[in-house]
Motif scaffolding. Structure first.
Motif, PDB file in Angstrom:
ATOM      1  N   ASP A   1      -4.102  -6.483  -8.183  1.00  0.00           N
ATOM      2  CA  ASP A   1      -2.786  -6.551  -7.455  1.00  0.00           C
ATOM      3  C   ASP A   1      -2.700  -6.055  -6.010  1.00  0.00           C
ATOM      4  O   ASP A   1      -3.325  -4.886  -5.750  1.00  0.00           O
ATOM      5  CB  ASP A   1      -1.799  -5.768  -8.163  1.00  0.00           C
ATOM      6  N   ALA A   2      -2.672  -6.879  -4.963  1.00  0.00           N
ATOM      7  CA  ALA A   2      -2.765  -6.305  -3.562  1.00  0.00           C
ATOM      8  C   ALA A   2      -1.596  -5.660  -2.950  1.00  0.00           C
ATOM      9  O   ALA A   2      -1.687  -5.187  -1.921  1.00  0.00           O
ATOM     10  CB  ALA A   2      -2.899  -7.665  -2.579  1.00  0.00           C
ATOM     11  N   GLY A   3      -0.509  -5.394  -3.980  1.00  0.00           N
ATOM     12  CA  GLY A   3       0.500  -4.369  -3.448  1.00  0.00           C
ATOM     13  C   GLY A   3       0.137  -3.035  -3.707  1.00  0.00           C
ATOM     14  O   GLY A   3       0.854  -2.277  -3.854  1.00  0.00           O
ATOM     15  N   SER A   4      -0.924  -2.903  -4.430  1.00  0.00           N
ATOM     16  CA  SER A   4      -1.558  -1.292  -4.815  1.00  0.00           C
ATOM     17  C   SER A   4      -2.929  -1.172  -4.125  1.00  0.00           C
ATOM     18  O   SER A   4      -3.916  -1.748  -4.265  1.00  0.00           O
ATOM     19  CB  SER A   4      -1.737  -1.293  -6.142  1.00  0.00           C
ATOM     20  N   ALA A   5      -2.683  -0.138  -3.041  1.00  0.00           N
ATOM     21  CA  ALA A   5      -3.690   0.392  -2.488  1.00  0.00           C
ATOM     22  C   ALA A   5      -5.002   0.884  -3.169  1.00  0.00           C
ATOM     23  O   ALA A   5      -6.356   0.226  -2.911  1.00  0.00           O
ATOM     24  CB  ALA A   5      -3.441   1.358  -1.362  1.00  0.00           C
TER      25      ALA A   5
ATOM     26  N   ALA B   1      -6.532  -0.845   3.100  1.00  0.00           N
ATOM     27  CA  ALA B   1      -6.085  -0.982   1.888  1.00  0.00           C
ATOM     28  C   ALA B   1      -4.647  -0.688   1.710  1.00  0.00           C
ATOM     29  O   ALA B   1      -3.591  -1.587   1.291  1.00  0.00           O
ATOM     30  CB  ALA B   1      -6.580  -0.193   0.637  1.00  0.00           C
ATOM     31  N   THR B   2      -4.091   0.551   2.479  1.00  0.00           N
ATOM     32  CA  THR B   2      -2.874   0.758   2.533  1.00  0.00           C
ATOM     33  C   THR B   2      -1.989  -0.123   3.511  1.00  0.00           C
ATOM     34  O   THR B   2      -0.662  -0.513   3.223  1.00  0.00           O
ATOM     35  CB  THR B   2      -2.654   2.225   2.974  1.00  0.00           C
ATOM     36  N   ILE B   3      -2.442  -0.398   4.409  1.00  0.00           N
ATOM     37  CA  ILE B   3      -1.735  -1.424   5.485  1.00  0.00           C
ATOM     38  C   ILE B   3      -1.525  -2.764   4.717  1.00  0.00           C
ATOM     39  O   ILE B   3      -0.522  -3.260   4.560  1.00  0.00           O
ATOM     40  CB  ILE B   3      -2.573  -1.489   6.768  1.00  0.00           C
ATOM     41  N   ILE B   4      -2.384  -3.276   3.897  1.00  0.00           N
ATOM     42  CA  ILE B   4      -2.463  -4.422   3.080  1.00  0.00           C
ATOM     43  C   ILE B   4      -1.400  -4.365   2.106  1.00  0.00           C
ATOM     44  O   ILE B   4      -0.578  -5.104   1.941  1.00  0.00           O
ATOM     45  CB  ILE B   4      -3.574  -5.171   2.525  1.00  0.00           C
ATOM     46  N   ALA B   5      -1.388  -3.292   1.320  1.00  0.00           N
ATOM     47  CA  ALA B   5      -0.538  -2.953   0.172  1.00  0.00           C
ATOM     48  C   ALA B   5       1.105  -2.987   0.773  1.00  0.00           C
ATOM     49  O   ALA B   5       1.836  -3.601   0.037  1.00  0.00           O
ATOM     50  CB  ALA B   5      -0.806  -1.794  -0.665  1.00  0.00           C
TER      51      ALA B   5
END
Length: 86
Positions: A44-48, A19-23
């Motif tokens: 929101d995919a900008g938030s892990a 999730a962190t890598i994607i965010a």
């Protein structure tokens, strides 16, 4: 906005590290990107943290939506990749 459905590839699902890598990748694009489970509310995919609330396990289908096709392809590829592999 374009969207596509991809299958989660990470062995642990979309949990902390993936999730962190994607965010972080979403933040680098500056684009609006959302993830959702089929028929579910987008997050929101900008938030892990928001990504982790999906509870998406390995093999779960996730809908990725983005402002443009290039961003969509890049983030969809991350969701499909095993981000816990060394």
């Amino acid at each position: 906005m374009p969207s596509t459905t991809v299958t989660v590839g990470s062995a642990v699902g979309l949990h902390a590290r993936p999730a962190t890598i994607i965010a972080e990748a979403v933040a680098d694009t500056g684009a609006t990107v959302t993830l959702s489970l089929e028929g579910g509310d987008p997050v929101d995919a900008g938030s892990a943290l928001m990504i982790m609330t999906l509870g998406a396990e390995k093999g779960t289908d996730v809908v990725v939506t983005a402002d443009d096709q290039g961003t969509l392809d890049a983030i969809a590829a991350l969701v499909a990749k095993d981000l816990d592999a060394d």
